[in-house]
Scaffold this active site. Structure first.
Site, mmCIF file in Angstrom:
data_model
loop_
_atom_site.group_PDB
_atom_site.id
_atom_site.type_symbol
_atom_site.label_atom_id
_atom_site.label_comp_id
_atom_site.label_asym_id
_atom_site.label_seq_id
_atom_site.Cartn_x
_atom_site.Cartn_y
_atom_site.Cartn_z
ATOM 1 N N THR A 188 20.995 87.849 49.443
ATOM 2 C CA THR A 188 19.808 87.025 49.706
ATOM 3 C C THR A 188 18.662 87.368 48.775
ATOM 4 O O THR A 188 18.564 88.488 48.280
ATOM 5 C CB THR A 188 19.354 87.156 51.186
ATOM 6 N N ARG A 189 17.802 86.364 48.520
ATOM 7 C CA ARG A 189 16.565 86.586 47.757
ATOM 8 C C ARG A 189 15.376 86.059 48.559
ATOM 9 O O ARG A 189 14.309 85.837 48.026
ATOM 10 C CB ARG A 189 16.626 85.908 46.382
ATOM 11 N N HIS A 221 15.472 84.633 58.367
ATOM 12 C CA HIS A 221 14.966 84.060 59.617
ATOM 13 C C HIS A 221 16.138 83.949 60.596
ATOM 14 O O HIS A 221 17.223 84.446 60.325
ATOM 15 C CB HIS A 221 14.291 82.715 59.338
ATOM 16 N N HIS A 263 19.625 82.811 59.318
ATOM 17 C CA HIS A 263 20.373 83.791 58.513
ATOM 18 C C HIS A 263 20.965 84.891 59.389
ATOM 19 O O HIS A 263 22.057 85.392 59.148
ATOM 20 C CB HIS A 263 19.456 84.450 57.475
ATOM 21 N N ARG A 297 25.538 77.495 51.773
ATOM 22 C CA ARG A 297 25.144 76.266 51.108
ATOM 23 C C ARG A 297 24.297 76.614 49.888
ATOM 24 O O ARG A 297 23.434 77.475 49.954
ATOM 25 C CB ARG A 297 24.302 75.473 52.104
ATOM 26 N N ALA A 303 22.833 80.774 45.200
ATOM 27 C CA ALA A 303 22.145 81.029 43.917
ATOM 28 C C ALA A 303 21.684 79.725 43.255
ATOM 29 O O ALA A 303 21.710 79.598 42.029
ATOM 30 C CB ALA A 303 23.005 81.852 42.968
ATOM 31 N N ARG A 348 -0.915 82.173 19.381
ATOM 32 C CA ARG A 348 -1.435 81.365 20.503
ATOM 33 C C ARG A 348 -0.710 81.767 21.791
ATOM 34 O O ARG A 348 -1.330 81.883 22.851
ATOM 35 C CB ARG A 348 -1.217 79.874 20.249
ATOM 36 N N ALA A 376 -4.377 76.048 25.087
ATOM 37 C CA ALA A 376 -3.022 76.231 25.647
ATOM 38 C C ALA A 376 -2.135 75.034 25.320
ATOM 39 O O ALA A 376 -1.732 74.281 26.212
ATOM 40 C CB ALA A 376 -3.086 76.470 27.149
HETATM 41 S S1 PPS Z 1 -5.128 78.539 21.975
HETATM 42 O O1 PPS Z 1 -4.228 77.653 21.208
HETATM 43 O O2 PPS Z 1 -5.122 78.164 23.395
HETATM 44 O O3 PPS Z 1 -4.819 79.964 21.763
HETATM 45 O O4 PPS Z 1 -6.590 78.237 21.412
HETATM 46 P P1 PPS Z 1 -7.981 78.751 21.995
HETATM 47 O O5 PPS Z 1 -7.958 80.223 22.067
HETATM 48 O O6 PPS Z 1 -8.331 78.042 23.250
HETATM 49 O O7 PPS Z 1 -8.968 78.285 20.851
HETATM 50 C C1 PPS Z 1 -10.317 78.626 20.956
HETATM 51 C C2 PPS Z 1 -11.168 77.902 19.937
HETATM 52 O O8 PPS Z 1 -10.750 78.217 18.623
HETATM 53 C C3 PPS Z 1 -11.193 77.176 17.714
HETATM 54 N N1 PPS Z 1 -10.176 77.056 16.663
HETATM 55 C C4 PPS Z 1 -9.016 76.386 16.719
HETATM 56 N N2 PPS Z 1 -8.446 75.615 17.674
HETATM 57 C C5 PPS Z 1 -7.251 75.066 17.419
HETATM 58 N N3 PPS Z 1 -6.561 75.220 16.280
HETATM 59 C C6 PPS Z 1 -7.080 75.992 15.286
HETATM 60 N N4 PPS Z 1 -6.384 76.173 14.169
HETATM 61 C C7 PPS Z 1 -8.353 76.610 15.499
HETATM 62 N N5 PPS Z 1 -9.138 77.416 14.748
HETATM 63 C C8 PPS Z 1 -10.240 77.687 15.480
HETATM 64 C C9 PPS Z 1 -11.390 75.951 18.568
HETATM 65 O O9 PPS Z 1 -12.728 75.577 18.414
HETATM 66 C C10 PPS Z 1 -11.103 76.404 20.016
HETATM 67 O O10 PPS Z 1 -12.165 76.058 20.893
HETATM 68 P P2 PPS Z 1 -12.317 74.683 21.729
HETATM 69 O O11 PPS Z 1 -13.282 75.074 22.799
HETATM 70 O O12 PPS Z 1 -10.982 74.324 22.277
HETATM 71 O O13 PPS Z 1 -12.866 73.680 20.790
#
Ligand code: PPS
Length: 579
Positions: A203-204, A208, A211, A297, A300, A456, A483
């Site tokens: 089990t993971r 209850h 089980h 059932r 995994a 990144r 991100a």
């Molecule tokens: S990441 O991809 O999530 O790690 O980027 P992040 O750390 O949020 O980026 C922070 C700010 O860095 C500036 N910046 C760039 N962004 C994208 N691509 C490149 N090459 C780059 N160089 C510098 C950019 O202004 C991000 O800030 P925001 O607030 O998004 O404008």
């Protein structure tokens, strides 16, 4: 080599020969001294689990990480090169840089993350696998909604190394030492007690009433003793952590007849591989001296694919195990889903329900909702001692921590809305809040990083780590990086959801608008070619498909956008009523 602790036979009633890869005392001393001069590989959390079961014989008959010949045949046919049944690839995955200089015959030290050398490996093969093909062969899919596929494609290093290992020590385990038993220790325990027939329950999840009824029935039907053998290595992301589960398992042990049931913890890293994994579980339990394994059932089961369809049928695992019954060396006790018959206040396997009889059931999602909303859990579903443990660990949402994770293009308005949201939250509650804005993080946590994919990803994982700690400690983290990559965002979600809420907010302001704003003049520089790898221009932004909230700052003011997030938090129960 085999050892014989306490004079017990190492052949279980139905078990095979057990490997023990830990060297004898003189061998350990000489390996430890040799290791000082060897290159060493720092084992990943998954490899620490794998090596523990390799060293202690849980993975018998393997005597090291898989060679290429074993790996190829395991992927294709679920057999080692010599024909032995074995369904799961267990190679050692390393980085390209580490794999580069390695040749057949080389010896490398395998280190625990805390620094000690656990084993020395004699390399026999180094190769670059096709991990997508491995996913299809082993899991039947390369859809990364499958947690095993996701971990293989995103969390595994690209070069595989195979070779035998000689052990110096087992990985140190600091929690529940009295409940951790190696295969040899369990076999010896069964022998001492005269338990010749033992049915294992994998089990993971917390156990209850269903089980408990199922395991009691399985043991009674077979006239066997019971081993509750929960996985405490790695399970499905989002599962209840094992510290909590073990407290709950301990609490229900008294509900079993005396001298009939043992609890032991298994440091396995699950792959969530459904039928193949069930076969693997059977072999592992045979190695631990059990004569039977309960397979119910969806054993995994990894959940559903991206179209909402389960990856495997609910009884596929039972079917596969039936095919290999004659060579498994352990019996499979098949069980259908247990359901609760309301009129008779008891649990029965689903096929025993007669027409017109009313049954009750409660899904895991519904249970989490009841706990999150502080509502009572029905008595027919669980026992009070289990519910108490869960309530203690999972307070209602308004007392849990959470992370609001903004993601969007540069200049999309992430930081502005995040700042407004932080002020609004501070007006409403005294809970501690931390803002992890893209620029702030890059100054304080990630100043050495650039904007390559690798950097990144490191940046986002750092944010995820800090936010998960804040969430774990019942605080609020508001993150606002770009991100841009979906897979990394998912890793962060998995990391944080284990401890509290994760609310992804897609700031979906269109590229044209962001570029027009160009608050830092960076779009202009990217267009002019003075910056390369700029998100939205010559580096991708993978828009979220399942964000909890989507805002667009073209049409909504920062305050309106922040209100939308606040409303979501309030509706989901993260903020006390009235806010
Ligand atoms: S990441 O991809 O999530 O790690 O980027 P992040 O750390 O949020 O980026 C922070 C700010 O860095 C500036 N910046 C760039 N962004 C994208 N691509 C490149 N090459 C780059 N160089 C510098 C950019 O202004 C991000 O800030 P925001 O607030 O998004 O404008």
């Amino acid at each position: 080599m085999t050892t014989d602790p306490g004079g017990a036979s190492l052949i279980a009633p139905h078990g095979g020969q057990l490997k023990d890869l830990i060297a004898d005392e003189a061998g350990r001393a000489s390996l430890a001294s040799e290791a000082q001069a060897l290159v060493s590989w720092d084992l990943t959390p998954r490899q620490v689990c794998d090596i523990e079961l390799l060293l202690n014989g849980g993975f018998s008959p393997l005597d090291g990480f898989m060679t290429r010949a074993d790996y190829d045949r395991v992927c294709a046919e679920m057999r080692l090169a010599d024909g032995t049944l074995w369904p799961m690839p267990i190679p050692l995955d390393v980085t390209e840089a580490f794999g580069e200089g390695l040749v057949s015959g080389a010896r490398i030290a395998l280190r625990h993350p805390e620094g000690m050398v656990l084993a020395v490996m004699t390399v026999s093969d180094v190769w670059t696998p096709d991990r997508r093909a491995e996913a299809v062969a082993v899991f039947g899919t390369d859809d990364d909604f499958h947690p095993g596929v996701f971990s293989l494609l995103e969390g595994t290093n690209p070069v595989y190394v195979g070779g035998s290992i000689e052990g110096i020590e087992l990985p140190p385990q600091h929690s529940f030492p009295a409940l951790r038993r190696t295969p040899a220790e369990l076999r010896a325990l069964f022998e001492r007690r005269g338990w010749t027939d033992v049915v294992a329950f994998q089990t993971r999840n917390p156990m209850h009433r269903a089980h408990i009824e199922l395991t009691k029935r399985a043991a009674a039907q077979a006239g066997a003793k019971l081993l509750i053998h929960p996985v405490v290595g790695m399970t499905k992301p989002g599962d209840i952590d094992y510290f909590v589960r073990v407290r709950a398992y301990e609490a229900i042990l008294e509900r079993y007849p005396a001298d009939s049931t043992e609890l032991s913890l298994l440091p396995l890293a699950m792959r969530m591989g459904g039928p193949r994994e069930a076969l693997w579980h059977a072999i592992i339990r045979k190695n631990h001296g059990c004569t039977r394994l309960i397979v119910g059932r969806d054993h995994a089961g990894p959940g559903n694919d991206r179209s909402g369809k389960p990856f495997y049928g609910p009884y596929d695992a039972q079917e596969l195990l039936r095919e290999y019954r004659d060579e498994l060396g352990i019996e499979v006790v098949e069980f259908q889903e247990m359901v609760y018959l309301q009129a008779e206040d008891r649990y029965v396997p689903a096929p025993e329900v007669k027409d017109g009889q009313k049954v009750l059931s409660l899904s895991g999602t519904e249970l989490r909702r009841l706990l999150a909303e502080g509502e009572p859990v029905p008595e027919w579903f669980s026992y009070p001692e289990v519910v108490d443990v869960l309530r203690d660990a999972y307070p209602p949402r308004e007392r849990q921590g959470f992370t609001v994770f903004f993601t969007g293009l540069p200049s999309s308005g992430k930081s502005t809305v995040a700042n407004v949201l932080v002020s609004m939250l501070m007006e409403r509650s005294s809970r501690p809040i931390t803002l992890l804005d893209g620029d702030i993080v890059r100054k304080n946590l990630s100043s050495e990083l650039g904007f390559s994919k690798e950097h990144r990803d490191i940046n986002i994982k750092r944010i995820g780590f800090v936010a998960s700690e804040i969430t774990k400690h019942h605080g609020i983290a508001v993150c606002a990086p770009i991100a841009p990559y979906a897979a990394t965002r998912r890793e962060v979600r998995d990391m944080i959801s284990a401890y509290g809420g994760f609310v992804e907010v897609h700031v979906a302001t269109p590229l044209e608008v962001c570029e027009q704003r160009d608050r830092k003049g960076l779009y202009a520089q990217a267009r002019a070619g003075r910056i390369t790898g700029f998100t939205g221009i010559d580096d991708p932004y993978e828009a979220p498909e399942h964000a909890e909230v989507v805002i667009d700052t073209t049409t909504d003011s920062p305050a309106e956008s922040a209100e939308q997030v606040l409303r979501f938090l309030s509706d989901a129960g993260y903020l006390p009523a009235g806010h």
